[in-house]
Motif scaffolding. Structure first.
Motif, mmCIF file in Angstrom:
data_model
loop_
_atom_site.group_PDB
_atom_site.id
_atom_site.type_symbol
_atom_site.label_atom_id
_atom_site.label_comp_id
_atom_site.label_asym_id
_atom_site.label_seq_id
_atom_site.Cartn_x
_atom_site.Cartn_y
_atom_site.Cartn_z
ATOM 1 N N ARG A 1 -8.222 -30.295 -17.520
ATOM 2 C CA ARG A 1 -8.040 -29.327 -18.599
ATOM 3 C C ARG A 1 -9.111 -29.562 -19.656
ATOM 4 O O ARG A 1 -9.374 -30.708 -20.059
ATOM 5 C CB ARG A 1 -6.647 -29.476 -19.219
ATOM 6 N N LEU A 2 -9.724 -28.466 -20.101
ATOM 7 C CA LEU A 2 -10.739 -28.555 -21.144
ATOM 8 C C LEU A 2 -10.205 -27.862 -22.389
ATOM 9 O O LEU A 2 -9.886 -26.668 -22.360
ATOM 10 C CB LEU A 2 -12.058 -27.926 -20.713
ATOM 11 N N ILE A 3 -10.092 -28.622 -23.465
ATOM 12 C CA ILE A 3 -9.534 -28.121 -24.720
ATOM 13 C C ILE A 3 -10.671 -27.775 -25.668
ATOM 14 O O ILE A 3 -11.473 -28.636 -26.051
ATOM 15 C CB ILE A 3 -8.623 -29.181 -25.354
ATOM 16 N N TYR A 4 -10.742 -26.503 -26.017
ATOM 17 C CA TYR A 4 -11.730 -26.055 -27.003
ATOM 18 C C TYR A 4 -11.043 -26.001 -28.359
ATOM 19 O O TYR A 4 -10.029 -25.303 -28.532
ATOM 20 C CB TYR A 4 -12.281 -24.682 -26.622
ATOM 21 N N LEU A 5 -11.574 -26.750 -29.319
ATOM 22 C CA LEU A 5 -10.985 -26.817 -30.656
ATOM 23 C C LEU A 5 -11.457 -25.630 -31.477
ATOM 24 O O LEU A 5 -12.650 -25.484 -31.748
ATOM 25 C CB LEU A 5 -11.374 -28.132 -31.352
ATOM 26 N N THR A 6 -10.507 -24.780 -31.873
ATOM 27 C CA THR A 6 -10.845 -23.563 -32.607
ATOM 28 C C THR A 6 -9.667 -23.136 -33.464
ATOM 29 O O THR A 6 -8.502 -23.264 -33.030
ATOM 30 C CB THR A 6 -11.207 -22.417 -31.636
ATOM 31 N N PRO A 7 -9.923 -22.606 -34.671
ATOM 32 C CA PRO A 7 -8.827 -22.097 -35.498
ATOM 33 C C PRO A 7 -8.077 -20.938 -34.853
ATOM 34 O O PRO A 7 -6.988 -20.590 -35.293
ATOM 35 C CB PRO A 7 -9.533 -21.637 -36.784
ATOM 36 N N GLN A 8 -8.664 -20.352 -33.817
ATOM 37 C CA GLN A 8 -8.039 -19.216 -33.148
ATOM 38 C C GLN A 8 -7.046 -19.630 -32.063
ATOM 39 O O GLN A 8 -6.418 -18.783 -31.432
ATOM 40 C CB GLN A 8 -9.113 -18.325 -32.532
ATOM 41 N N GLY A 9 -6.924 -20.941 -31.827
ATOM 42 C CA GLY A 9 -6.079 -21.412 -30.744
ATOM 43 C C GLY A 9 -4.630 -21.621 -31.126
ATOM 44 O O GLY A 9 -4.226 -21.447 -32.273
ATOM 45 N N ARG A 10 -3.855 -22.020 -30.136
ATOM 46 C CA ARG A 10 -2.451 -22.383 -30.347
ATOM 47 C C ARG A 10 -2.398 -23.607 -31.248
ATOM 48 O O ARG A 10 -3.188 -24.543 -31.096
ATOM 49 C CB ARG A 10 -1.810 -22.693 -28.988
ATOM 50 N N VAL A 11 -1.479 -23.618 -32.193
ATOM 51 C CA VAL A 11 -1.408 -24.719 -33.149
ATOM 52 C C VAL A 11 -0.833 -25.965 -32.477
ATOM 53 O O VAL A 11 0.227 -25.914 -31.842
ATOM 54 C CB VAL A 11 -0.569 -24.337 -34.374
ATOM 55 N N PHE A 12 -1.525 -27.059 -32.606
ATOM 56 C CA PHE A 12 -1.129 -28.334 -32.011
ATOM 57 C C PHE A 12 0.157 -28.840 -32.646
ATOM 58 O O PHE A 12 0.321 -28.809 -33.859
ATOM 59 C CB PHE A 12 -2.259 -29.346 -32.219
ATOM 60 N N ASP A 13 1.086 -29.331 -31.819
ATOM 61 C CA ASP A 13 2.322 -29.906 -32.329
ATOM 62 C C ASP A 13 2.770 -31.039 -31.407
ATOM 63 O O ASP A 13 2.102 -31.373 -30.429
ATOM 64 C CB ASP A 13 3.412 -28.844 -32.488
ATOM 65 N N GLN A 14 3.903 -31.638 -31.740
ATOM 66 C CA GLN A 14 4.370 -32.799 -30.996
ATOM 67 C C GLN A 14 4.670 -32.471 -29.543
ATOM 68 O O GLN A 14 4.396 -33.277 -28.653
ATOM 69 C CB GLN A 14 5.613 -33.382 -31.677
ATOM 70 N N SER A 15 5.230 -31.310 -29.292
ATOM 71 C CA SER A 15 5.538 -30.946 -27.908
ATOM 72 C C SER A 15 4.264 -30.825 -27.083
ATOM 73 O O SER A 15 4.246 -31.198 -25.901
ATOM 74 C CB SER A 15 6.336 -29.639 -27.857
ATOM 75 N N MET A 16 3.182 -30.331 -27.696
ATOM 76 C CA MET A 16 1.921 -30.254 -26.974
ATOM 77 C C MET A 16 1.360 -31.650 -26.721
ATOM 78 O O MET A 16 0.793 -31.921 -25.653
ATOM 79 C CB MET A 16 0.897 -29.410 -27.743
ATOM 80 N N ALA A 17 1.518 -32.538 -27.689
ATOM 81 C CA ALA A 17 1.056 -33.916 -27.511
ATOM 82 C C ALA A 17 1.760 -34.561 -26.318
ATOM 83 O O ALA A 17 1.129 -35.237 -25.490
ATOM 84 C CB ALA A 17 1.298 -34.726 -28.782
ATOM 85 N N GLU A 18 3.067 -34.356 -26.221
ATOM 86 C CA GLU A 18 3.833 -34.916 -25.114
ATOM 87 C C GLU A 18 3.401 -34.305 -23.785
ATOM 88 O O GLU A 18 3.325 -34.989 -22.762
ATOM 89 C CB GLU A 18 5.321 -34.690 -25.354
ATOM 90 N N GLU A 19 3.124 -33.010 -23.788
ATOM 91 C CA GLU A 19 2.675 -32.317 -22.573
ATOM 92 C C GLU A 19 1.329 -32.853 -22.106
ATOM 93 O O GLU A 19 1.136 -33.179 -20.930
ATOM 94 C CB GLU A 19 2.570 -30.826 -22.853
ATOM 95 N N LEU A 20 0.373 -32.972 -23.035
ATOM 96 C CA LEU A 20 -0.969 -33.410 -22.674
ATOM 97 C C LEU A 20 -1.016 -34.885 -22.294
ATOM 98 O O LEU A 20 -1.901 -35.306 -21.542
ATOM 99 C CB LEU A 20 -1.932 -33.135 -23.836
ATOM 100 N N ALA A 21 -0.076 -35.674 -22.806
ATOM 101 C CA ALA A 21 -0.047 -37.106 -22.488
ATOM 102 C C ALA A 21 0.254 -37.347 -21.009
ATOM 103 O O ALA A 21 0.016 -38.447 -20.504
ATOM 104 C CB ALA A 21 0.983 -37.814 -23.361
ATOM 105 N N LYS A 22 0.753 -36.333 -20.314
ATOM 106 C CA LYS A 22 1.052 -36.475 -18.889
ATOM 107 C C LYS A 22 -0.201 -36.315 -18.022
ATOM 108 O O LYS A 22 -0.169 -36.598 -16.821
ATOM 109 C CB LYS A 22 2.090 -35.433 -18.483
ATOM 110 N N GLU A 23 -1.298 -35.844 -18.626
ATOM 111 C CA GLU A 23 -2.540 -35.656 -17.872
ATOM 112 C C GLU A 23 -3.253 -36.997 -17.672
ATOM 113 O O GLU A 23 -3.141 -37.908 -18.492
ATOM 114 C CB GLU A 23 -3.473 -34.698 -18.617
ATOM 115 N N GLU A 24 -4.015 -37.091 -16.595
ATOM 116 C CA GLU A 24 -4.812 -38.305 -16.357
ATOM 117 C C GLU A 24 -6.142 -38.234 -17.090
ATOM 118 O O GLU A 24 -6.629 -39.234 -17.629
ATOM 119 C CB GLU A 24 -5.072 -38.477 -14.858
ATOM 120 N N ASN A 25 -6.724 -37.039 -17.139
ATOM 121 C CA ASN A 25 -8.011 -36.820 -17.799
ATOM 122 C C ASN A 25 -7.920 -35.587 -18.699
ATOM 123 O O ASN A 25 -7.269 -34.602 -18.347
ATOM 124 C CB ASN A 25 -9.122 -36.590 -16.770
ATOM 125 N N LEU A 26 -8.588 -35.666 -19.842
ATOM 126 C CA LEU A 26 -8.676 -34.532 -20.757
ATOM 127 C C LEU A 26 -10.092 -34.421 -21.290
ATOM 128 O O LEU A 26 -10.708 -35.437 -21.656
ATOM 129 C CB LEU A 26 -7.711 -34.691 -21.938
#
Length: 263
Positions: free
Chosen positions: A83-108
């Motif tokens: 998964r490639l995350i592009y940091l932009t003000p136009q994106g989905r707002v980062f929150d704790q649930s997203m942190a937990e979701e992304l922590a399951k990935e092996e590479n980011l």
């Protein structure tokens, strides 16, 4: 967890991440960090990676080819396309649930933009997630990427010690965290709550839960509707509504709680 950051300022990422809890986790091999300098993939070979925007307008735009070359070089070494995350003000707002979701990935992979942004065509090809850390604009994606990596890393097993455990942190159960107290018992004529000194774990847990509800009501009331409340929670909310609790609330706060009980 392996982090890869595509950026124009790799030293900023490296210096920011190699300290404190995250630095120790990297030293233990629990997480890893690699930065990719997009300038190294300049089409002209002189480090320039931006050009004037078609259609006119202020600022410069990062060209697609250097970004694409940097990405292809990286994924060829990883052996997959994470998964490639592009940091932009136009994106989905980062929150704790997203942190937990992304922590399951092996590479980011994190892609940090600059100037007026990145040519849309390359984003369409490589970006899987568009993420913002808030409704404001920064000079680049480096700080947001570090914020995200810090938060995600806390979810990686072994990163936090028992003393640093994130089990009861803010947002973990949809509510803000309760207040903390330490020695001395009396400071500036302010007494630590007696219940915390009682040694009665059940009463301490109840007090902390009540304080989480109360703090969320006062500071982030919009979060309350996402919480789950048992009979004891509802009894506490009723005590607030009827001014039976030691801390009083406003009429507007009562309206919010009354609506919450109706759900």
């Amino acid at each position: 967890m392996n982090y890869y950051v595509m950026t124009l300022f790799p030293e900023m990422i490296e210096q920011g991440m190699n300290t404190s809890i995250i630095g120790r986790a990297m030293a233990k091999g629990l997480i890893s960090l690699e930065t990719v300098n997009i300038r190294d993939f300049s089409v002209t070979g002189n480090g320039r990676i931006d050009d004037y925007p078609y259609g006119g307008g202020a600022g410069m735009v990062m060209q697609p080819e250097p970004v694409y070359r940097a990405y292809e070089s990286l994924v060829s070494r990883i052996g997959s396309r994470p998964r490639l995350i592009y940091l932009t003000p136009q994106g989905r707002v980062f929150d704790q649930s997203m942190a937990e979701e992304l922590a399951k990935e092996e590479n980011l992979i994190f892609l940090c933009g600059h100037y007026e942004g990145i040519d849309e065509r390359v984003l369409e090809e490589i970006a899987t997630d568009y993420v913002s850390i808030g409704d404001y604009v920064l000079t680049g994606g480096e700080l947001p990427s570090m914020v995200m990596m810090d938060s995600i890393s806390r979810m990686v097993p072994g990163v936090l010690s028992n003393q640093e455990s994130g089990q009861y942190e803010s947002f973990q159960d949809g509510l803000l965290e309760y207040p903390h107290y330490s020695r001395p018992e009396l400071w500036h004529e302010k007494q630590a709550p007696p219940v915390l000194l009682s040694g009665h774990h059940g009463n301490v847990d109840r007090w902390r839960r009540n304080q989480s509800i109360l703090r969320t009501l006062r500071r982030r009331p919009e979060l309350l509707q996402n919480g789950e409340y048992d009979k004891k929670d509802r009894k506490f909310i009723q005590s607030l509504l009827h001014d039976e609790y030691e801390e009083k609330i406003t009429e507007e706060e009562k309206r919010i709680l009354a609506k919450l009980l109706a759900i």
